[in-house]
Design a protein around this motif. Structure first.
Motif, short mmCIF file in Angstrom:
data_model
loop_
_atom_site.label_atom_id
_atom_site.label_comp_id
_atom_site.label_asym_id
_atom_site.label_seq_id
_atom_site.Cartn_x
_atom_site.Cartn_y
_atom_site.Cartn_z
N LEU A 151 0.83 -1.21 0.00
CA LEU A 151 0.00 0.00 0.00
C LEU A 151 0.87 1.26 0.00
CD1 LEU A 151 -2.69 1.52 0.30
CD2 LEU A 151 -2.47 1.24 2.78
N PHE A 152 1.87 1.29 0.87
CA PHE A 152 2.74 2.47 0.94
C PHE A 152 3.56 2.62 -0.35
CE2 PHE A 152 2.67 1.95 5.81
CZ PHE A 152 1.63 2.87 5.92
N VAL A 181 1.39 4.23 -3.01
CA VAL A 181 1.18 5.65 -2.75
C VAL A 181 2.45 6.47 -2.96
CG1 VAL A 181 0.59 7.33 -0.96
CG2 VAL A 181 -0.71 5.21 -1.14
N LEU A 182 3.59 5.95 -2.50
CA LEU A 182 4.82 6.74 -2.45
C LEU A 182 5.70 6.64 -3.69
CD1 LEU A 182 5.87 6.13 1.27
CD2 LEU A 182 4.87 8.20 0.29
#
Length: 497
Positions: A344-345, A348-349
């Motif tokens: 997930l991170f 997003v990143l």
């Protein structure tokens, strides 16, 4: 593979049809999505399945043994990629490797879905290791084949493909974790098996229309004169291993501890042999030898980083289960859900980091400096997770946001090391060893997880703070050292930035 054949492959693939990309990207995106769904879904509950009591549907193994098995399993998955790549390059091509690999993975998950003995469990692990070694490296190779080398869409295509990996990794722990942890482990593994089956069906039904010749041509086939000798050597190798296992287990020579030690040795011996072979080869120029020397500290830094990052599926997974308050904000959290945080991170990143490097342009840090920052973040992620134990005590359940913060910080390090390391590997590789250098990069993870199989033995509730503090501190110290020597490493890189 000749230039003619490469262009012939590209011409056989419909070049429009999936968000402006070749149609084959649709096939490969969803094949990899479902393969990662099955893999990360299985991995999200595997540790808990191993150490939960038999009365709770588990195998009842010791927690340290379970975590060591997870690490060895991860190490063997990356090592087996070398075998999968060789089989695809020399015998049956990448498309068949993906198909055969998917079959083995599905059978491995089916074996896990059947309530049985520890023997059936280890059979499933062997099937998944071999299957992942066949599928994982080769499906990425097919992505490269559907684009010409000058196609401006190539990098964007790999980014879309990478998104499929992380989407599968994000969704799987939420679904499989919910079913496996709250209902039945074997039902959870069944969902992983179904996921791989769906991926295989999509691959088989769409590959002919969407992929054309991609994956069907063997790049460096065995000559007829070589086949008999190579097949004989493989058969002898299999027989020797079978004899050693058959003799070693009853005599007590081959135990679980000795097997862990063997994998630990291989985890560092195989990369060492790669380095020595490339450095001493007559095909390697003086400039390339200098770049190989520059790559060694980067490789060791990657081993340190992956050692911490991969403990998210072992030590931190156990921490989520035994040390974390799972009744939070009015909802019951499954410990398996934390495995979704990493992908997930990254989803997003990753675009933020890509934008940031483009924005900095020539002012961005050098490769060694990015690696040193990655190690600092990795170390910090372990120091963060020891704080709640320090303040609240070893017996108190901690707020799950501490664990979320730890996963978030290590992802910052991953985005400084993983994509940068892949790029640096292609730039620093000797011309004659481009593929082998990429295999070497993958072995940094294998070495890290082989190391973790030894480290996890030292983790207990009593040693928790010392464990996180020493490993996290070691990563920070190594990062600082790398930062100071980065100008020297840069000189050895001979113009590669």
């Amino acid at each position: 593979m000749s230039g003619y054949n490469r262009q012939k492959i590209v011409d056989s693939v419909p070049q429009k049809g999936f968000f402006g990309h070749p149609k084959g990207l649709f096939t490969l995106f969803f094949t990899e999505f479902w393969e990662r769904f099955s893999y990360y879904g299985m991995r999200a509950i595997l540790l808990f399945y191993m150490y939960y009591e038999v009365t709770e549907g588990g195998l009842g193994l010791n927690q340290h043994t379970a975590m060591a098995i997870m690490s060895i399993y991860g190490s063997l998955v990356y090592m087996s990629g070398i075998i999968g790549g060789w089989l695809a390059d020399r015998i049956f091509g990448t498309s068949k490797a993906v198909f055969y690999g998917g079959i083995l993975i599905m059978l491995g998950h089916i074996a896990l879905s059947i309530p049985g003995t520890i023997t059936l469990f280890f059979i499933s692990m062997v099937l998944i290791v071999l299957g992942t070694g066949l599928l994982k490296p080769n499906v990425s190779s097919v992505v490269g084949e559907i684009y010409s080398e000058t196609d401006s869409r190539r990098d964007a295509g790999f980014s879309i493909f990478y998104m499929g990996i992380n989407l599968g990794g994000f969704l799987a722990p939420l679904i499989v974790g919910e079913v496996g942890m709250k209902h039945n482990f074997h039902l959870g593994f069944s969902i992983a098996a179904v996921g791989m089956f769906v991926g295989l069906v999509m691959f088989v039904l769409t590959k002919k229309k969407n992929l054309g010749l991609a994956g069907t041509i063997v790049p460096n086939p065995l000559a007829p004169t070589e086949k008999k000798e190579v097949y004989t050597q493989i058969a002898i190798g299999v027989i020797v291993v079978a004899i050693l296992v058959a003799v070693g287990i009853p005599t007590g020579f081959l135990t679980f501890d000795s097997f862990i030690a063997l994998i630990g040795i291989l985890g560092f011996l195989i990369p060492t042999l790669y380095f020595v072979t490339m450095y001493r080869s007559s095909k390697t120029t003086d400039v390339e030898r200098s770049r190989i020397l520059a790559y060694i500290p980067l490789f060791l830094a990657a081993v340190m980083f992956w050692s911490i990052q991969e403990q998210g599926a072992t030590i931190l997974a156990n921490y989520a289960d035994t040390r974390t308050q799972l009744n939070f904000a009015g909802m019951e959290i499954s410990p398996a859900w934390f495995q979704s945080l990493n992908p997930l991170f990254i989803i997003v990143l990753a675009p933020v980091f890509a934008w940031f490097w483009v924005k900095l342009g020539n002012r961005q840090p050098s490769v060694p400096k990015k690696f040193s920052l990655g190690l600092l973040f990795a170390g910090l992620s372990f120091l963060v997770i020891l704080l709640p134990g320090y303040f609240a005590g070893a017996d108190a359940l901690v707020n799950p946001l501490w664990l979320v913060l730890s996963y978030f910080i290590v992802v910052l390090g991953e985005l400084l090391i993983s994509p940068v390391g892949l790029s640096a590997t292609t730039k620093l590789a000797p011309a004659a060893f481009t593929a082998q250098m990429m295999s070497l990069w993958m072995l940094s993870n294998a070495a890290a997880q082989a190391l973790n199989a030894q480290l996890v033995k030292f983790y207990t509730p009593e040693t928790e703070m010392a464990y996180f503090g020493i490993i996290g501190g070691a990563s920070i110290v190594l990062g600082i050292i790398l930062l100071f020597v980065s100008p020297k490493i840069q000189k050895f890189m001979k113009g590669v930035n």
